[in-house]
Structure formats: structure tokens, C-alpha cells
Motif scaffolding. Structure first.
Motif, PDB file in Angstrom:
ATOM      1  N   ALA A 130       0.810  -1.212   0.000  1.00  0.00           N
ATOM      2  CA  ALA A 130       0.000   0.000   0.000  1.00  0.00           C
ATOM      3  C   ALA A 130       0.844   1.262   0.000  1.00  0.00           C
ATOM      4  N   ALA A 131       2.107   1.137   0.427  1.00  0.00           N
ATOM      5  CA  ALA A 131       2.966   2.324   0.512  1.00  0.00           C
ATOM      6  C   ALA A 131       3.613   2.684  -0.819  1.00  0.00           C
ATOM      7  N   LEU A 132       3.650   1.740  -1.757  1.00  0.00           N
ATOM      8  CA  LEU A 132       4.386   1.995  -2.993  1.00  0.00           C
ATOM      9  C   LEU A 132       3.867   3.198  -3.782  1.00  0.00           C
ATOM     10  N   PRO A 133       2.543   3.349  -3.990  1.00  0.00           N
ATOM     11  CA  PRO A 133       2.097   4.571  -4.687  1.00  0.00           C
ATOM     12  C   PRO A 133       2.482   5.843  -3.935  1.00  0.00           C
ATOM     13  N   LEU A 134       2.392   5.814  -2.605  1.00  0.00           N
ATOM     14  CA  LEU A 134       2.775   6.989  -1.824  1.00  0.00           C
ATOM     15  C   LEU A 134       4.282   7.230  -1.907  1.00  0.00           C
ATOM     16  N   VAL A 135       5.058   6.145  -1.957  1.00  0.00           N
ATOM     17  CA  VAL A 135       6.508   6.275  -2.109  1.00  0.00           C
ATOM     18  C   VAL A 135       6.843   6.989  -3.417  1.00  0.00           C
ATOM     19  N   PHE A 136       6.194   6.560  -4.504  1.00  0.00           N
ATOM     20  CA  PHE A 136       6.494   7.175  -5.801  1.00  0.00           C
ATOM     21  C   PHE A 136       5.887   8.565  -5.919  1.00  0.00           C
ATOM     22  N   PHE A 137       4.788   8.821  -5.218  1.00  0.00           N
ATOM     23  CA  PHE A 137       4.283  10.197  -5.124  1.00  0.00           C
ATOM     24  C   PHE A 137       5.351  11.081  -4.487  1.00  0.00           C
ATOM     25  N   SER A 138       5.916  10.612  -3.379  1.00  0.00           N
ATOM     26  CA  SER A 138       6.911  11.397  -2.645  1.00  0.00           C
ATOM     27  C   SER A 138       8.194  11.577  -3.451  1.00  0.00           C
ATOM     28  N   LEU A 139       8.650  10.494  -4.093  1.00  0.00           N
ATOM     29  CA  LEU A 139       9.855  10.577  -4.897  1.00  0.00           C
ATOM     30  C   LEU A 139       9.685  11.557  -6.059  1.00  0.00           C
ATOM     31  N   THR A 140       8.539  11.445  -6.731  1.00  0.00           N
ATOM     32  CA  THR A 140       8.278  12.335  -7.867  1.00  0.00           C
ATOM     33  C   THR A 140       8.164  13.774  -7.394  1.00  0.00           C
ATOM     34  N   ALA A 141       7.494  13.979  -6.264  1.00  0.00           N
ATOM     35  CA  ALA A 141       7.368  15.334  -5.723  1.00  0.00           C
ATOM     36  C   ALA A 141       8.743  15.904  -5.360  1.00  0.00           C
ATOM     37  N   LEU A 142       9.590  15.058  -4.773  1.00  0.00           N
ATOM     38  CA  LEU A 142      10.935  15.507  -4.397  1.00  0.00           C
ATOM     39  C   LEU A 142      11.736  15.924  -5.621  1.00  0.00           C
ATOM     40  N   LEU A 143      11.708  15.084  -6.652  1.00  0.00           N
ATOM     41  CA  LEU A 143      12.447  15.407  -7.871  1.00  0.00           C
ATOM     42  C   LEU A 143      11.844  16.618  -8.580  1.00  0.00           C
ATOM     43  N   SER A 144      10.518  16.695  -8.581  1.00  0.00           N
ATOM     44  CA  SER A 144       9.853  17.837  -9.212  1.00  0.00           C
ATOM     45  C   SER A 144      10.212  19.135  -8.511  1.00  0.00           C
ATOM     46  N   ALA A 145      10.385  19.068  -7.195  1.00  0.00           N
ATOM     47  CA  ALA A 145      10.742  20.261  -6.428  1.00  0.00           C
ATOM     48  C   ALA A 145      12.172  20.704  -6.698  1.00  0.00           C
ATOM     49  N   MET A 146      12.953  19.852  -7.357  1.00  0.00           N
ATOM     50  CA  MET A 146      14.350  20.170  -7.626  1.00  0.00           C
ATOM     51  C   MET A 146      14.544  20.972  -8.908  1.00  0.00           C
ATOM     52  N   GLY A 147      13.536  21.677  -9.340  1.00  0.00           N
ATOM     53  CA  GLY A 147      13.722  22.583 -10.465  1.00  0.00           C
ATOM     54  C   GLY A 147      12.802  22.348 -11.634  1.00  0.00           C
TER      55      GLY A 147
END
Length: 423
Positions: free
Chosen positions: A92-109
Motif C-alpha cells: 500500500a505504501a508503494l504509490p505513496l513512495v512514488f508520489f513522494s519521490l516524484t514530488a521531491l524530484l519535481s521540487a528540484m527545479g
């Protein structure tokens, strides 16, 4: 009024021609802005060129350079792997993990740069029987959430354009609202696309298995990577501290400063990162804003804005603007739409009918949450990285979701942001 309408028609035509001919929109827009400015508005060329947003150029160049260094020295990949290794074994955490990862990378510029997670996320979803629609929406909402960080493109364009119009929009407020609305959308996706079933089981793979398949079997962190993480933390703290003190930190200058420190420590990464500066986006935003500045000088933007204010009540005018931004963004460049649509809301704000920060925030987020449409870059990337057997259903569901957001986005954001501030 005739000249203003002709200029607006040429603005729309520039969008259409660039899309049909697959030409860089910024190039077409800048050239068209010069022509319209000199021949229709009667402006000297130097005044037209002065509309190019140098401040936004510094922001975009600084941010993409700093995080380019982080990519060159492998810090970004190490961060992804570290997070996956921690929680990758919980279904159940995998979609949230990839949400967080994508958000982190997106926040990087660059939000587009965050789509590197698709290549990992979609195969992981298929292997562990996670609905690919849920995983695709997790990536889309993560990109939208992170994209409005003060260090990222959507946020820079939105609050940068607002500040140019003297509208007090706090970058952290904008970011917080984007994260909140996208978490709500992710929760809805969980309910609609099998998230509850995931809560009742665990994936067959272990965390170490996930780490090995994503290339995480490495040695300890290198000193240059630790230094990069330290600079990232320092950047966030500096921006947050400035905001709490009532000041606005120049994020572009800060990124250049931290990037220079890292380049001096590791010249190889610093030199390679120069090629990662997103000049294409700088030109895109610059071309559109230059044309919009010409339209503003001619009174064409006021003409459109005044027309919207006469549609009905202010909340209806705000809804119309947000819906237009979302609809066009579902098929075109979100960055270009943000640069073009934000100024159209200025006459409505100037009348005092709605609060400027609320209107601009709603318009920006509404233009972003539709990006999961398969006709936009985000949705197309999700679709391309999915298994061939999953693509027909995935294309259909993402199309429905994207178009639904054209209506749902303005309804939600109009209700919680614009309506309470409308007069």
C-alpha cells in the motif's frame, strides 16, 4: 479595440502554429511579440525586449544548474534508492513512495525531470499487481505537488508572475496548497483504483530485492553526495527562514551560490551541470511572457479580463478562467499556460472582487492537475513506460481523469480559495 483583438488572435495563432509544426513555442512567441510590439503597438524594439523576464531567467537557470550538479554527482539517484529501500516492501505504501519521490524530484527545479520515476514505478506496479492507473496518478499528483515548490518551475512561474504584478503571493503558501490538493486527489485515486485491496496484503519482494532491481546495491555515500545533501538542506532552511522573517529569498541567486560551492568542491560535476541548465524552458517562459507584456501594454489583457469579469459574479469569472487554464493545459505546455493565463486574471484581481493570492494560486494549480492526461507530457510518459497490455485501459482512464480535473479542479479550488475571498 480592433488592434487588441488582432493581437490576441496572433497570440492564439502562435500557440497553434507552434503546436502543429512542432516548433519551440518560445521561439515563435518571442518573434511574434517583436512583430506585434513594433507594428501593431508602435513600441520601440528595446521596449519589447525589455519585457523578457530576466528575473525568472535567473531563477530557472540557477535552480536547474544546482540540481544538475546533484544529478551529475549521483546524489539524486542515491536519495531515490534510500527511500525505496526503506519502505519498498509494503504494497500500500508503494504509490505513496512514488508520489513522494516524484514530488521531491519535481521540487528540484524541473517537473518534467521528475518523470524519471516512471521507468521504475510502472514496472514495479505491474510486478506487484498494483493498478497502473493508481501508480500513474501517484506520479502525476506528485509532479504537480512538487512542481509548485519555491525551487521549481511551476512555483517560480506562478509566484514570479504574481510578484511582477505586485500581488503578494507567498511561495510557501502556494506550495502548501498544491501539496494538500494533490494529496486529496491521490487519496481519491486510492479509493477508485484498488488502494483498499493493497492495504490487505504485502508485496512478495523484500526491500533488498527492490534495492537491487533499482541499482541500489552500492557502497557508502561519497563526500560530494553528502555535501550536496547538506546544500539542499541549507537551501530549504534559507528559503523557509526568509519567508518566516517576512522577506523573499532570491532562490535563483541562492542556487547559483550553492551550486558554485559544489562546483568548487567537485569541478567535474560543476562543469557537466552547465549542460543541464534548462535553457529551453527559459526561452519558453521568456517568449510567452514577452508577448503577454506586449498585450498588456496594448490593453489587450485588460480587455479579456474585463470580459471575464462581466460574465457574471466574480466567482463565476474565476471559475471560467481556471477551467480555461486546465482545458488548454491538458493538451499543451503547462508552463506556457501558466505564463499566459496568470496575467489574464489581473483585471479581476485589480477590481478587488477576489483576493489576488487566492485567484493566482487556484489558476496555477488548476492548470497543473490536468497534466496526467495522456495528451500532455506527464501522461504520455506514464503511458509509454507502462506494459503494452495495460496501455489501452490506462489511456482511457487517464483521459477521463484529466478531463474531469478541468471541472473538479476549479470547483474545489474555487470553493476553498476564491469563494471565501470573493466580494
Amino acid at each position: 479595440m480592433t488592434l487588441q483583438l488582432v493581437a490576441i488572435g496572433l497570440f492564439i495563432a502562435a500557440f497553434a502554429v507552434a503546436s502543429v509544426r512542432n516548433v519551440h513555442l518560445g521561439v515563435v512567441m518571442f518573434a511574434a511579440a517583436c512583430g506585434v510590439g513594433m507594428w501593431l503597438a508602435g513600441l520601440p524594439l528595446k521596449d519589447v525586449v525589455a519585457g523578457f523576464p530576466v528575473n525568472i531567467m535567473v531563477l530557472l537557470a540557477g535552480v536547474t544548474y544546482f540540481f544538475g550538479v546533484a544529478q551529475e554527482n549521483d546524489t539524486v539517484d542515491r536519495l531515490i534508492e534510500a527511500i525505496l529501500g526503506r519502505v519498498g516492501h509494503i504494497a500500500a505504501a508503494l504509490p505513496l513512495v512514488f508520489f513522494s519521490l516524484t514530488a521531491l524530484l519535481s521540487a528540484m527545479g524541473s517537473p518534467i525531470g521528475s518523470l524519471v520515476t516512471c521507468a521504475i514505478a510502472m514496472p514495479v506496479a505491474r510486478r506487484h499487481r498494483i493498478d497502473p492507473v493508481l501508480m500513474g496518478l501517484a506520479i502525476g499528483t506528485g509532479q504537480s505537488a512538487g512542481g509548485f515548490a519555491p525551487t521549481s518551475l511551476f512555483g517560480i512561474v506562478t509566484y514570479g508572475t504574481a510578484h511582477q504584478a505586485n500581488i503578494p503571493l507567498n511561495p510557501l503558501t502556494l506550495f502548501g496548497m498544491a501539496v494538500a490538493i494533490n494529496l486529496v486527489l491521490l487519496a481519491a485515486a486510492y479509493l477508485m483504483f484498488g488502494g483498499r485491496a493493497l492495504l490487505r496484503r504485502r508485496v512478495e519482494a523484500t526491500a533488498s530485492d527492490l534495492m537491487q532491481r533499482t541499482g541500489a546495491a552500492r557502497g557508502p555515500w561519497e563526500w560530494r553526495q553528502l555535501a550536496t545533501v547538506g546544500c539542499m538542506i541549507a537551501l530549504v532552511i534559507t528559503v523557509a527562514a526568509a519567508s518566516l522573517a517576512g522577506a523573499t529569498a532570491d532562490i535563483g541567486v541562492l542556487c547559483f551560490a550553492f551550486g558554485a560551492v559544489l562546483a568548487l568542491l567537485d569541478p567535474r560535476s560543476g562543469t557537466a551541470a552547465v549542460a543541464r541548465i534548462d535553457w529551453s524552458t527559459v526561452l519558453l517562459v521568456g517568449g510567452v511572457i514577452t508577448f503577454v507584456t506586449v498585450l498588456q501594454g496594448m490593453g489587450a489583457v485588460d480587455l479579456l479580463g474585463n470580459a471575464a469579469t462581466h460574465v457574471a459574479a466574480p466567482i463565476v469569472a474565476a471559475y471560467v478562467l481556471c477551467a480555461i487554464g486546465g482545458l488548454v493545459s491538458a493538451f499543451a505546455s503547462t508552463t506556457g499556460i501558466l505564463a499566459a493565463m496568470v496575467p489574464l486574471a489581473l483585471p479581476l484581481v485589480a477590481k478587488g472582487d477576489v483576493a489576488g493570492w487566492a485567484m493566482i494560486s487556484a489558476l496555477g494549480i488548476c492548470s497543473s492537475i490536468v497534466d496526467v492526461s495522456p495528451y500532455s507530457t506527464t501522461g504520455a510518459t506514464v503511458l509509454a513506460t507502462a506494459h503494452e497490455d495495460d496501455r489501452p485501459r490506462l489511456r482511457s482512464r487517464l483521459t477521463r481523469w484529466g478531463l474531469a480535473m478541468v471541472i473538479v479542479g476549479p470547483a474545489i479550488l474555487g470553493t476553498i480559495l476564491v469563494l471565501p475571498t470573493a466580494r
